[in-house]
Design an enzyme around this catalytic site. Structure first.
Site, PDB file in Angstrom:
ATOM      1  CG  ASP A  74      -1.544   1.249   1.576  1.00 41.81           C
ATOM      2  OD1 ASP A  74      -2.184   1.795   0.656  1.00 41.81           O
ATOM      3  OD2 ASP A  74      -1.430   1.754   2.700  1.00 41.81           O
TER       4      ASP A  74
ATOM      5  CG  ASP B  62      -1.709   7.734   0.344  1.00 41.81           C
ATOM      6  OD1 ASP B  62      -2.473   7.562  -0.619  1.00 41.81           O
ATOM      7  OD2 ASP B  62      -0.817   8.582   0.364  1.00 41.81           O
TER       8      ASP B  62
HETATM    9  C1  XBP Z   1      -5.290   6.080   0.819  1.00 41.58           C
HETATM   10  C2  XBP Z   1      -6.439   6.762   0.252  1.00 41.58           C
HETATM   11  C3  XBP Z   1      -6.210   7.787  -0.792  1.00 41.58           C
HETATM   12  C4  XBP Z   1      -5.529   9.010  -0.202  1.00 41.58           C
HETATM   13  C5  XBP Z   1      -5.843  10.226  -1.034  1.00 41.58           C
HETATM   14  O1  XBP Z   1      -4.861   5.245  -0.218  1.00 41.58           O
HETATM   15  O2  XBP Z   1      -7.562   6.426   0.577  1.00 41.58           O
HETATM   16  O3  XBP Z   1      -7.466   8.124  -1.268  1.00 41.58           O
HETATM   17  O4  XBP Z   1      -6.050   9.247   1.113  1.00 41.58           O
HETATM   18  O5  XBP Z   1      -5.391   9.996  -2.343  1.00 41.58           O
HETATM   19  P1  XBP Z   1      -3.946   3.944   0.123  1.00 41.58           P
HETATM   20  P2  XBP Z   1      -6.364  10.336  -3.570  1.00 41.58           P
HETATM   21  O6  XBP Z   1      -3.788   3.874   1.639  1.00 41.58           O
HETATM   22  O7  XBP Z   1      -4.742   2.791  -0.449  1.00 41.58           O
HETATM   23  O8  XBP Z   1      -2.665   4.204  -0.586  1.00 41.58           O
HETATM   24  O9  XBP Z   1      -6.944  11.708  -3.287  1.00 41.58           O
HETATM   25  O10 XBP Z   1      -5.502  10.295  -4.788  1.00 41.58           O
HETATM   26  O11 XBP Z   1      -7.403   9.247  -3.539  1.00 41.58           O
HETATM   27 MG    MG Z   2      -3.020   3.219   3.333  1.00 42.43          MG
END
Ligand code: XBP
Ligand code: MG
Length: 261
Positions: free
Chosen positions: A18, A20
Site C-alpha cells: 500500500d 498512503d
Molecule cells: C489512501 C487513500 C487515498 C488518499 C488520497 O490510499 O484512501 O485516497 O487518502 O489519495 P492507500 P487520492 O492507503 O490505499 O494508498 O486523493 O488520490 O485518492
Molecule cells: Mg493506506
C-alpha cells in the site's frame, strides 16, 4: 541470502505494498494539507483539521472522501458532481507539487526492506493503492527511485475502493500469480487489511498515528513501524509466530507467504 530462520521456504513470493500511510507518511501533513489548499483556492469554507481527517480517512479514495463530506455539509448531488472532480483534480496537482518539494517522506525502514527484497532476487514487487495514478507514479519515481516495481495498481485502475479487494485482485492477475497465497500485502489501515483478507492474501499491518486504533483483527503480523537495526518497532501481533523481533525483513515476509491456512 540464506533461508529464513525456522527453516522457512527458499523462494520468495510477491510483496504488494500500500502507499498512503505505509510506504509514505502522506496523510496528516500531505493529502490533508492538499485538500485544504484546494478548498481555499476554490473559495470554499471547509478546513479538515487533523482529528476530522482521521475520521474521514475511513472513506478511501480522495474523490469519494470529498463527495461524502460535501453531502454531509448538505451540498446537493448535482452540485457535488460538478465540484467534486474539480476539487480532486486540483488537490492532486497540489499534492504532486508537495511531493516535488519533499513534503512527503518515506517511512523509516521502507527503503531497507525494499532493498532487501530486491537483493534477494526472487521477489516480485507491486503497489496496490487507492490513491490516484496522477501522484502515485510521480511519488514512487521521486521518493523510491532505486525500486523497480513489477506492477503498480492505483485507484484509477479499479472501480471499487478498499476494503473491496479489487486492487489486490488486479495486482495478483497482473503479477501472474497462480493464487493469492503467494502474495503478502503490507498495509497500514483496517480498510487495507480487510481488502487484503478479502483477496485471500496474507497481510502485515504497519500502523501509524491515524491507524493504531483501527480494527486489525485477522492481521498476520502487526507492527508500529518497519524497524531498523538498533531501532526495532513494537510487535503488536504475530499470529503465526514468525519470530519477528520488530524489524520487518524479507525473511519474515517469506515465512508469511508459506504459513498454512
Ligand atoms: C489512501 C487513500 C487515498 C488518499 C488520497 O490510499 O484512501 O485516497 O487518502 O489519495 P492507500 P487520492 O492507503 O490505499 O494508498 O486523493 O488520490 O485518492
Ligand atoms: Mg493506506
Amino acid at each position: 541470502m540464506t533461508g529464513p530462520p525456522g527453516g522457512g521456504p527458499e523462494r520468495g513470493g510477491a510483496a504488494i505494498f500500500d502507499v498512503d500511510g505505509t510506504l509514505v507518511d502522506s496523510e496528516r501533513h500531505g493529502h490533508r494539507v492538499a485538500f485544504n489548499r484546494a478548498f481555499e483556492e476554490l473559495g470554499l469554507p471547509y478546513v479538515w483539521d487533523e482529528d476530522l481527517y482521521g475520521e474521514l480517512l475511513h472513506v478511501t479514495g480522495g474523490q469519494r472522501r470529498i463527495d461524502g463530506y460535501l453531502a454531509g455539509q448538505g451540498v446537493a448531488e448535482a452540485e457535488r458532481n460538478q465540484l467534486g472532480p474539480k476539487l480532486h483534480a486540483r488537490k492532486t496537482e497540489i499534492l504532486q507539487q508537495m511531493v516535488d518539494e519533499g513534503a512527503v517522506e518515506v517511512r523509516p525502514g521502507v527503503t531497507r526492506l525494499l532493498d532487501e527484497l530486491g537483493a534477494a532476487g526472487d521477489w516480485r514487487l507491486a503497489v496496490g493503492t487507492t490513491g490516484s495514478r496522477g501522484w502515485v507514479d510521480r511519488l514512487l519515481r521521486r521518493l523510491l527511485p532505486a525500486t523497480t516495481w513489477d506492477v503498480v495498481v492505483t485507484g484509477d485502475d479499479v472501480t471499487a475502493r478498499k476494503p473491496d479487494p479489487e486492487v489486490f485482485d488486479v495486482a495478483r492477475r497482473q503479477l501472474g500469480l497462480p493464487g493469492p497465497e503467494q502474495a503478502v500485502v503490507i498495509e497500514d489501515s483496517g480498510e487495507g487489511l480487510a481488502a487484503a483478507r478479502a483477496a485471500g492474501m496474507r497481510c502485515v499491518v504497519v500502523v501509524n498515528g491515524y491507524t493504531a486504533d483501527h480494527d486489525l483483527a485477522g492481521a498476520d503480523l502487526v507492527l508500529d513501524g518497519f524497524g531498523m537495526p538498533g531501532a526495532p518497532a513494537a510487535v503488536l501481533a504475530d499470529s503465526h509466530g514468525t519470530g519477528c523481533e520488530g524489524i520487518l525483513t524479507a525473511d519474515v515476509l517469506r515465512i508469511l507467504t508459506q504459513c498454512p491456512g
